[in-house]
Design a protein around this motif. Structure first.
Motif, PDB file in Angstrom:
ATOM      1  N   ALA A   1       8.994   9.305  14.780  1.00 48.74           N
ATOM      2  CA  ALA A   1       9.182   9.707  16.171  1.00 48.74           C
ATOM      3  C   ALA A   1      10.028   8.728  16.944  1.00 48.74           C
ATOM      4  N   GLY A   2      10.153   7.521  16.474  1.00 43.55           N
ATOM      5  CA  GLY A   2      10.982   6.546  17.172  1.00 43.55           C
ATOM      6  C   GLY A   2      10.716   5.164  16.649  1.00 43.55           C
ATOM      7  N   PRO A   3      11.699   4.267  16.797  1.00 41.66           N
ATOM      8  CA  PRO A   3      11.577   2.920  16.271  1.00 41.66           C
ATOM      9  C   PRO A   3      10.344   2.175  16.764  1.00 41.66           C
ATOM     10  N   ALA A   4       9.931   2.448  17.993  1.00 41.74           N
ATOM     11  CA  ALA A   4       8.816   1.698  18.557  1.00 41.74           C
ATOM     12  C   ALA A   4       7.512   1.940  17.804  1.00 41.74           C
ATOM     13  N   LEU A   5       7.428   3.093  17.129  1.00 42.72           N
ATOM     14  CA  LEU A   5       6.199   3.438  16.437  1.00 42.72           C
ATOM     15  C   LEU A   5       6.127   2.862  15.024  1.00 42.72           C
ATOM     16  N   ALA A   6       7.228   2.301  14.531  1.00 40.44           N
ATOM     17  CA  ALA A   6       7.264   1.839  13.152  1.00 40.44           C
ATOM     18  C   ALA A   6       6.268   0.717  12.924  1.00 40.44           C
ATOM     19  N   GLY A   7       5.607   0.741  11.784  1.00 38.72           N
ATOM     20  CA  GLY A   7       4.691  -0.335  11.465  1.00 38.72           C
ATOM     21  C   GLY A   7       3.658   0.066  10.446  1.00 38.72           C
ATOM     22  N   MET A   8       2.612  -0.717  10.351  1.00 41.04           N
ATOM     23  CA  MET A   8       1.634  -0.533   9.286  1.00 41.04           C
ATOM     24  C   MET A   8       0.764   0.696   9.478  1.00 41.04           C
ATOM     25  N   GLU A   9       0.565   1.143  10.704  1.00 37.60           N
ATOM     26  CA  GLU A   9      -0.211   2.365  10.875  1.00 37.60           C
ATOM     27  C   GLU A   9       0.485   3.534  10.183  1.00 37.60           C
ATOM     28  N   GLU A  10       1.815   3.584  10.355  1.00 35.97           N
ATOM     29  CA  GLU A  10       2.604   4.628   9.707  1.00 35.97           C
ATOM     30  C   GLU A  10       2.617   4.438   8.192  1.00 35.97           C
ATOM     31  N   ALA A  11       2.674   3.183   7.747  1.00 30.47           N
ATOM     32  CA  ALA A  11       2.662   2.900   6.313  1.00 30.47           C
ATOM     33  C   ALA A  11       1.360   3.377   5.678  1.00 30.47           C
ATOM     34  N   ARG A  12       0.234   3.111   6.359  1.00 34.14           N
ATOM     35  CA  ARG A  12      -1.060   3.525   5.807  1.00 34.14           C
ATOM     36  C   ARG A  12      -1.163   5.048   5.735  1.00 34.14           C
ATOM     37  N   GLN A  13      -0.614   5.710   6.752  1.00 32.51           N
ATOM     38  CA  GLN A  13      -0.656   7.170   6.727  1.00 32.51           C
ATOM     39  C   GLN A  13       0.199   7.719   5.587  1.00 32.51           C
ATOM     40  N   PHE A  14       1.344   7.076   5.332  1.00 29.79           N
ATOM     41  CA  PHE A  14       2.204   7.459   4.211  1.00 29.79           C
ATOM     42  C   PHE A  14       1.470   7.259   2.882  1.00 29.79           C
ATOM     43  N   LEU A  15       0.782   6.134   2.746  1.00 34.48           N
ATOM     44  CA  LEU A  15       0.045   5.863   1.516  1.00 34.48           C
ATOM     45  C   LEU A  15      -1.080   6.875   1.322  1.00 34.48           C
ATOM     46  N   ASP A  16      -1.704   7.291   2.413  1.00 37.91           N
ATOM     47  CA  ASP A  16      -2.793   8.268   2.322  1.00 37.91           C
ATOM     48  C   ASP A  16      -2.290   9.661   1.957  1.00 37.91           C
ATOM     49  N   THR A  17      -1.212  10.089   2.631  1.00 37.09           N
ATOM     50  CA  THR A  17      -0.800  11.489   2.516  1.00 37.09           C
ATOM     51  C   THR A  17       0.179  11.761   1.390  1.00 37.09           C
ATOM     52  N   GLU A  18       1.000  10.774   1.033  1.00 36.26           N
ATOM     53  CA  GLU A  18       2.036  11.019   0.027  1.00 36.26           C
ATOM     54  C   GLU A  18       1.754  10.307  -1.298  1.00 36.26           C
ATOM     55  N   ILE A  19       1.475   9.032  -1.259  1.00 37.42           N
ATOM     56  CA  ILE A  19       1.229   8.279  -2.504  1.00 37.42           C
ATOM     57  C   ILE A  19      -0.149   8.622  -3.061  1.00 37.42           C
ATOM     58  N   ASP A  20      -1.152   8.612  -2.220  1.00 36.13           N
ATOM     59  CA  ASP A  20      -2.490   9.081  -2.595  1.00 36.13           C
ATOM     60  C   ASP A  20      -2.987   8.477  -3.905  1.00 36.13           C
ATOM     61  N   GLY A  21      -2.765   7.180  -4.053  1.00 37.28           N
ATOM     62  CA  GLY A  21      -3.264   6.470  -5.231  1.00 37.28           C
ATOM     63  C   GLY A  21      -2.370   6.534  -6.448  1.00 37.28           C
ATOM     64  N   MET A  22      -1.280   7.311  -6.393  1.00 39.70           N
ATOM     65  CA  MET A  22      -0.408   7.436  -7.554  1.00 39.70           C
ATOM     66  C   MET A  22       0.587   6.269  -7.575  1.00 39.70           C
ATOM     67  N   SER A  23       0.100   5.119  -8.021  1.00 38.16           N
ATOM     68  CA  SER A  23       0.901   3.892  -8.043  1.00 38.16           C
ATOM     69  C   SER A  23       0.307   2.942  -9.054  1.00 38.16           C
ATOM     70  N   THR A  24       1.116   2.030  -9.558  1.00 41.18           N
ATOM     71  CA  THR A  24       0.600   1.003 -10.466  1.00 41.18           C
ATOM     72  C   THR A  24      -0.031  -0.148  -9.692  1.00 41.18           C
ATOM     73  N   LEU A  25       0.132  -0.140  -8.365  1.00 43.33           N
ATOM     74  CA  LEU A  25      -0.457  -1.172  -7.519  1.00 43.33           C
ATOM     75  C   LEU A  25      -1.790  -0.702  -6.955  1.00 43.33           C
ATOM     76  N   THR A  26      -2.680  -1.652  -6.679  1.00 42.99           N
ATOM     77  CA  THR A  26      -3.910  -1.332  -5.963  1.00 42.99           C
ATOM     78  C   THR A  26      -3.566  -0.992  -4.518  1.00 42.99           C
ATOM     79  N   ARG A  27      -4.487  -0.400  -3.800  1.00 41.98           N
ATOM     80  CA  ARG A  27      -4.228  -0.082  -2.391  1.00 41.98           C
ATOM     81  C   ARG A  27      -3.921  -1.360  -1.598  1.00 41.98           C
ATOM     82  N   GLU A  28      -4.620  -2.429  -1.885  1.00 46.07           N
ATOM     83  CA  GLU A  28      -4.367  -3.695  -1.188  1.00 46.07           C
ATOM     84  C   GLU A  28      -2.944  -4.188  -1.462  1.00 46.07           C
ATOM     85  N   GLU A  29      -2.524  -4.076  -2.724  1.00 43.80           N
ATOM     86  CA  GLU A  29      -1.159  -4.497  -3.080  1.00 43.80           C
ATOM     87  C   GLU A  29      -0.107  -3.591  -2.441  1.00 43.80           C
ATOM     88  N   GLN A  30      -0.396  -2.295  -2.372  1.00 47.57           N
ATOM     89  CA  GLN A  30       0.523  -1.366  -1.712  1.00 47.57           C
ATOM     90  C   GLN A  30       0.712  -1.741  -0.244  1.00 47.57           C
TER      91      GLN A  30
END
Length: 570
Positions: A19-48
């Motif tokens: 929605a805009g540069p001001a919103l960029a950050g870890m909240e958006e990253a966590r939502q991306f990890l929840d909705t798109e990656i959803d555990g499909m990674s060789t890294l643990t959630r903490e490492e992600q």
């Protein structure tokens, strides 16, 4: 090709984050990890989350910047453009336009930037086939130096270059890395495993040809199998024994430079490419200077083995392929085996495996394939120790003409889409592997049985024998276009294969001669040999170019698929 995305809800969540540069950050990253990656990674959630935090912090100076990158249109890059680019923008505040165009167009845009010095794109995913061009011209950023110096502040501590399987192909003779692999796929033999193991079909083949139906080891067996299946009706469908393409189009050139000639046996022994004569028929001297392509200068582009290679491809296209194949391009022909009427294909670019697994005509109800992948057979001029096949390594490339801040922002994006956080999911969609950790992941152990041997191939040492174009080619953009133009004349019948290849090698030498006169590539640029009587090279010198065999027929040989897979481990 259609890209297999997650649900539209998940995609909307990812895209809605930007929605805009001001919103960029870890909240958006966590939502991306929840909705798109959803555990499909060789890294643990903490490492992600730690990896995403690094991207958030490193991108801070570039927040709000708009950058433009480009790649060819394949499933992997569609996923990057449609899903990962919006996610990256949401997380970092760097807005990415990831254009998807034809591979030939990518090379043309790259060439325009090289010639004009104007910044057309901030980063390119272009084939490592250009490594000889990039190394000689010095117009791309040397990534080894970049990561240690100017780009050190935007180089991820978790990049882990040793985990990438294709960096040997993106490294110049000077030992420096010039490109970062983004997607990688091989040319392999594809066949209908169910038909090859049908008792009635096997018995009919044995009776007609006198040997066992199996994976062809050589072209003689491939030709017999093509003849056997063509015109046969199986399950109410008329079958063809070969699939290929022949339209006069840039992709026709790749059909031949992508190791077809070396599979026939045109070049020299050597890994990863024939030396001194490679799969383009270009000879280099001990200083890595190209010295010729025609036989009279020691090259092999118009040699008897090259003529044999082109002649066989044309024969099989005309006799054993669907009539429409002659008018198709690479992208049009790729999905055809998925329609269920092709028995075998000499080499399939495995980027087409992704749409194949969504093709009901060639998949069983339980999700396993009716087909398998195997090493491609080789021609009569081939000898042990020669190149056996091609592997495409589409790689991130930063031009020197790109301003530093834009190059840094693009480098962040390149690392994001190849990061360990993202790579398993991206590979699950596109099936174009670049990381060892992804190939060895539990996810692909579970999925292997549904991919027809693709995972077994990439887990075996054999994968390193399949290689891209090497460093003998001094200017890929200029030379590659000559292939499809001249081969196209042979495909149409306007010229014989010999006439077309004579013209091709002469055209290649004209380009190399201009480069030599201009001196633009320094001490590693072309230095053409004097012309000699062809017999000097064919009869008196070892290796390629090789004299014409008195008999280009050979004893057909096949092997059982299961035995062949075991050989990949050796």
């Amino acid at each position: 090709m259609n890209v297999t995305l997650r649900s539209s809800t998940a995609l909307a969540l990812v895209c809605g984050l930007a929605a805009g540069p001001a919103l960029a950050g870890m909240e958006e990253a966590r939502q991306f990890l929840d909705t798109e990656i959803d555990g499909m990674s060789t890294l643990t959630r903490e490492e992600q989350e730690a990896e995403m935090q690094w991207f958030v912090d490193a991108a801070e100076p570039f927040r709000g910047m708009d950058i433009n990158v480009v790649s060819e249109t394949i499933t992997t890059h569609e996923y990057e453009s449609q899903v990962l680019a919006p996610a990256f923008a949401a997380i970092t505040g760097i807005n990415v336009t990831h254009d998807l165009i034809g591979e030939g167009d990518v090379v043309e845009k790259l060439q325009t930037q090289m010639q004009s010095g104007q910044n057309v794109y901030d980063a390119y995913v272009n084939d490592s086939d250009l490594i000889g061009t990039h190394w000689r011209y010095g117009q791309v950023r040397n990534l080894t130096d970049w990561m240690a110096n100017e780009g050190a502040d935007v180089t991820s501590p978790t990049l882990d270059l040793e985990d990438f399987i294709g960096t040997q192909f993106t490294t110049g003779p000077d030992g420096n890395l010039y490109q970062l692999p983004d997607q990688q796929f091989a040319n392999l033999y594809w066949f209908r495993y169910d038909w090859f193991n049908d008792p009635e079909i096997k018995a009919a083949f044995q009776e007609e040809y006198g040997y066992e139906l199996g994976v062809p080891v050589n072209w003689a067996a491939y030709e017999d199998i093509a003849e056997f299946f063509t015109g046969r009706e199986i399950d109410g469908v008329e079958v063809y024994g070969n699939m290929d393409y022949g339209k006069k189009d840039p992709s026709l050139g790749w059909r031949y430079t992508d190791a077809w000639m070396s599979m026939a046996g045109m070049g020299d022994k050597g890994s990863p490419n024939g030396l001194p004569v490679d799969e383009w028929g270009i000879r280099v001297n001990e200083q890595s200077q190209p010295v010729g392509a025609c036989v009279d200068r020691g090259g092999a582009t118009n040699s008897p083995a090259a003529v044999y290679a082109v002649d066989k491809a044309i024969q099989w296209l005309q006799k054993y392929s669907p009539p429409s194949a002659a008018g198709m391009t690479f992208s049009e022909a790729g999905p055809v085996p998925g329609q269920g009427n092709i028995a075998q294909q000499m080499f399939m670019y495995t980027t087409f495996v992704a749409p194949l697994v969504d093709s009901p005509a060639v998949m069983n109800e339980d999700g396993t394939p009716k087909w398998r992948l195997a090493p491609s057979p080789h021609g009569v001029y081939w000898e042990e120790g020669m190149k056996v096949g091609y592997q495409d390594v589409g790689s991130w490339t930063l031009m020197n003409s790109t301003p530093v801040d834009r190059a840094k922002a693009a480098w962040l994006y390149a690392q994001f889409v190849t990061s360990k956080t993202v790579d398993v999911k991206k590979s699950d969609v596109g099936l174009t592997f670049v990381r060892e950790s992804t190939i060895d992941s539990d996810h692909f152990t579970e999925r292997a049985g549904r991919l027809g041997g693709l995972i077994e191939f990439y887990r075996s040492p054999a994968r390193t024998a399949w290689s891209p174009t090497g460093t003998n080619v001094p200017d890929y953009p200029k030379l590659a276009q000559l292939w499809w133009q001249n081969i196209g004349d042979a495909m149409s019948g306007a010229k014989t294969p010999q006439e077309a290849l004579d013209k091709l090698c002469a055209d290649m030498e004209s380009v190399m001669e201009r480069l030599e006169r201009a001196g633009v590539q320094g001490e590693f640029g072309p230095a053409l040999n004097e012309q000699r009587d062809p017999s000097y090279w064919l009869e008196e010198q070892p290796g390629a170019p090789k004299p014409k065999l008195e008999n280009e027929d050979e004893e057909p040989e096949t092997i059982a698929y299961d035995e062949l897979v075991k050989s990949w481990q050796q």
